[in-house]
Design an enzyme around this catalytic site. Sequence first.
Site, PDB file in Angstrom:
ATOM      1  N   CYS A   1      -0.387   4.120   2.188  1.00  0.00           N
ATOM      2  CA  CYS A   1      -0.147   3.928   3.621  1.00  0.00           C
ATOM      3  C   CYS A   1       1.323   4.142   3.980  1.00  0.00           C
ATOM      4  O   CYS A   1       1.634   4.740   5.001  1.00  0.00           O
ATOM      5  CB  CYS A   1      -0.505   2.512   4.052  1.00  0.00           C
ATOM      6  N   ASP A   2       2.230   3.611   3.153  1.00  0.00           N
ATOM      7  CA  ASP A   2       3.610   3.475   3.597  1.00  0.00           C
ATOM      8  C   ASP A   2       4.632   4.339   2.843  1.00  0.00           C
ATOM      9  O   ASP A   2       5.800   4.381   3.238  1.00  0.00           O
ATOM     10  CB  ASP A   2       4.039   1.996   3.479  1.00  0.00           C
TER      11      ASP A   2
ATOM     12  N   CYS B   1       0.821  -1.211   0.000  1.00  0.00           N
ATOM     13  CA  CYS B   1       0.000   0.000   0.000  1.00  0.00           C
ATOM     14  C   CYS B   1       0.857   1.264   0.000  1.00  0.00           C
ATOM     15  O   CYS B   1       1.384   1.665   1.047  1.00  0.00           O
ATOM     16  CB  CYS B   1      -0.933  -0.015   1.218  1.00  0.00           C
TER      17      CYS B   1
END
Length: 307
Positions: free
Chosen positions: A135-136, A132
């Site tokens: 997200c990261d 992701c």
Amino acid sequence: MVREVVIIGSGPAGYTAAVYTSRAQLDPLVFAGSLSGGQLMLTTDVENYPGFPEGVMGPDLMESFRKQAERFGAEVVYEDVIEVDFSSHPYKVKSTAQEVEAKTVIISTGASAKLLGLEAESRLMGHGVSTCATCDGFFFRGQEIAIVGGGDSAMEEATFLTRFADKVTVIHRRDSLRASKIMQQKAFDNPKIEFLWDSAITEVLEKDGKVSGLEVENLKTHEKSTLELTGLFVAIGHTPNTQLFEGQLDLHENGYMKTHDGVKTTVEGVFACGDVQDFTYRQAVTAAGTGCMAAIDAERWLEHQQS
Ligand code: NAP
């Protein structure tokens, strides 16, 4: 005893549905599965879930979700559902340990990111390997990273990741992309993105418990080379967990659950929320939002049946 609400799945969508339905005193039963918690169990820091200014670890966040649901009386069991029967009401849900009858069913079985299948890939998930970018990506500021895949997700994520990383290498198994022309062009025009064609990742290299590089094979020449980098994003598609419902509920061509008017499925009193029905946003917060919608719709549906 016929349950008012049975929830299948225990990611942000399922547990949010459990919080809302338990607070509505519907005594939900949550089949959390043997691997409970959903995709956030595979991540470390979550910095985009609202309400956590310092961020939160994915597994900790899911534990809080579960505790919140249990506080209001949700019953959580760690069993996998193996069969459902929506052909007559009340509906039947069978797990590895029991069979229950339910007036309403909320499906939140999520989707699983496809992985390459390398041993170190799973072990280093959250330690340099991610599925992701949204997200990261932030954790890779000023670093060199790679993304594998040649579809729209890979191009979108590669472009997004250049906001943080100094260099993003797209590793693709063929010499042409599957992505739409416009997404391809955007990636080609980005000076921080490089392409490695006809190539497969054969090993994720590790140093001190984190990703330190990749071993890559050219599929035409079979030559192997090593890339030194600190991150690998895997963007080779997702598989929605809908196999259990095939033949009973309508699915999109890509396998995701069809919903209408919000989170209603093609069977009355059966609702679907979270990633199992969302191939666009796929975020924990959007999953939680649709979990809330499913709970409210289930409550209204039950009320309507009684009146
Ligand atoms: P996708 O279109 O199925 O692409 C998956 C990519 O991963 C393909 O390039 C495929 O290679 C590669 N791949 C699959 N298995 C692999 C393996 N084992 N090893 C190495 N490479 C592998 O998936 P997606 O990119 O996630 O997109 C899914 C759907 O969402 C698509 O319909 C897409 O258009 C849509 N989407 C749209 C947007 C947007 O419009 N903004 C953004 C994201 C996604 P091959 O090409 O060789 O098969």
